[in-house]
Design a protein around this motif. Structure first.
Motif, PDB file in Angstrom:
ATOM      1  N   THR A 194     -16.701   1.882  32.017  1.00 12.09           N
ATOM      2  CA  THR A 194     -17.684   0.866  32.982  1.00 12.09           C
ATOM      3  C   THR A 194     -18.364   1.589  34.041  1.00 12.09           C
ATOM      4  N   GLU A 197     -24.693  -2.581  34.487  1.00 13.53           N
ATOM      5  CA  GLU A 197     -24.697  -4.147  34.895  1.00 13.53           C
ATOM      6  C   GLU A 197     -23.342  -4.222  35.249  1.00 13.53           C
ATOM      7  N   ALA A 198     -22.250  -3.358  35.393  1.00 11.27           N
ATOM      8  CA  ALA A 198     -21.079  -3.611  35.792  1.00 11.27           C
ATOM      9  C   ALA A 198     -20.930  -3.752  37.442  1.00 11.27           C
ATOM     10  N   ASN A 199     -20.187  -4.495  37.742  1.00  9.68           N
ATOM     11  CA  ASN A 199     -19.783  -4.800  39.406  1.00  9.68           C
ATOM     12  C   ASN A 199     -18.755  -3.889  39.739  1.00  9.68           C
ATOM     13  N   ASP A 200     -19.147  -2.935  40.475  1.00 14.16           N
ATOM     14  CA  ASP A 200     -18.250  -1.897  40.988  1.00 14.16           C
ATOM     15  C   ASP A 200     -17.278  -2.205  42.347  1.00 14.16           C
ATOM     16  N   ALA A 201     -18.145  -3.034  43.093  1.00 15.27           N
ATOM     17  CA  ALA A 201     -17.304  -3.824  44.245  1.00 15.27           C
ATOM     18  C   ALA A 201     -16.338  -4.865  43.569  1.00 15.27           C
ATOM     19  N   GLY A 202     -16.645  -5.613  42.571  1.00 14.26           N
ATOM     20  CA  GLY A 202     -15.688  -6.583  41.962  1.00 14.26           C
ATOM     21  C   GLY A 202     -14.673  -5.967  41.532  1.00 14.26           C
TER      22      GLY A 202
END
Length: 128
Positions: free
Chosen positions: A94, A101-106
């Motif tokens: 990811t 589109e991946a949420n790195d902060a999440g």
């Protein structure tokens, strides 16, 4: 002040660390693996991966217990998030260049919970 947790045997700290980490992940992974993807086998495999990653982070956490700096827990918190993002990027594919589109902060904050929550229960200090 040194907590009574410091005198607990290492095997007990290890079991507590892994158990808390796995418990922290169970509900979200059940939703992701079973409800969304319909894979009970994927759910069980995910739990095994968490146990392996938590065992590694337990050793890192034990190393941080030896540090005398007041920032040891803060540094471990950052390291937890970074280690988790590296797991997501390089093991699960990811990375931003592969899955923009991946949420790195999440991902960062998810892994800080998984790896840092067990430290709250096993670190030898009263204030983590």
């Amino acid at each position: 002040m040194i907590s009574p947790r410091a005198s607990a045997p290492k095997w007990r700290r290890f079991l507590t660390f892994v158990t808390v980490g796995v418990l922290a992940s169970l509900a979200a992974e059940f939703h992701n693996q079973v409800v969304v993807h319909g894979s009970l086998l994927g759910y069980l495999g995910t739990i095994i991966f968490y146990i392996v990653f938590l065992a590694i982070m337990f050793l890192v956490s034990e190393g941080f217990n030896r540090l005398t700096t007041p920032y040891a827990d803060f540094i471990y918190w950052w390291l937890s998030g970074l280690a988790g993002v590296m797991i997501e990027w390089f093991l699960f594919g990811t990375a931003p260049w592969l899955a923009p589109e991946a949420n790195d902060a999440g991902m960062f904050f998810w892994w800080t919970v998984i790896f840092f929550a067990p430290r709250v229960f096993t670190a030898p200090r009263d204030k983590v």
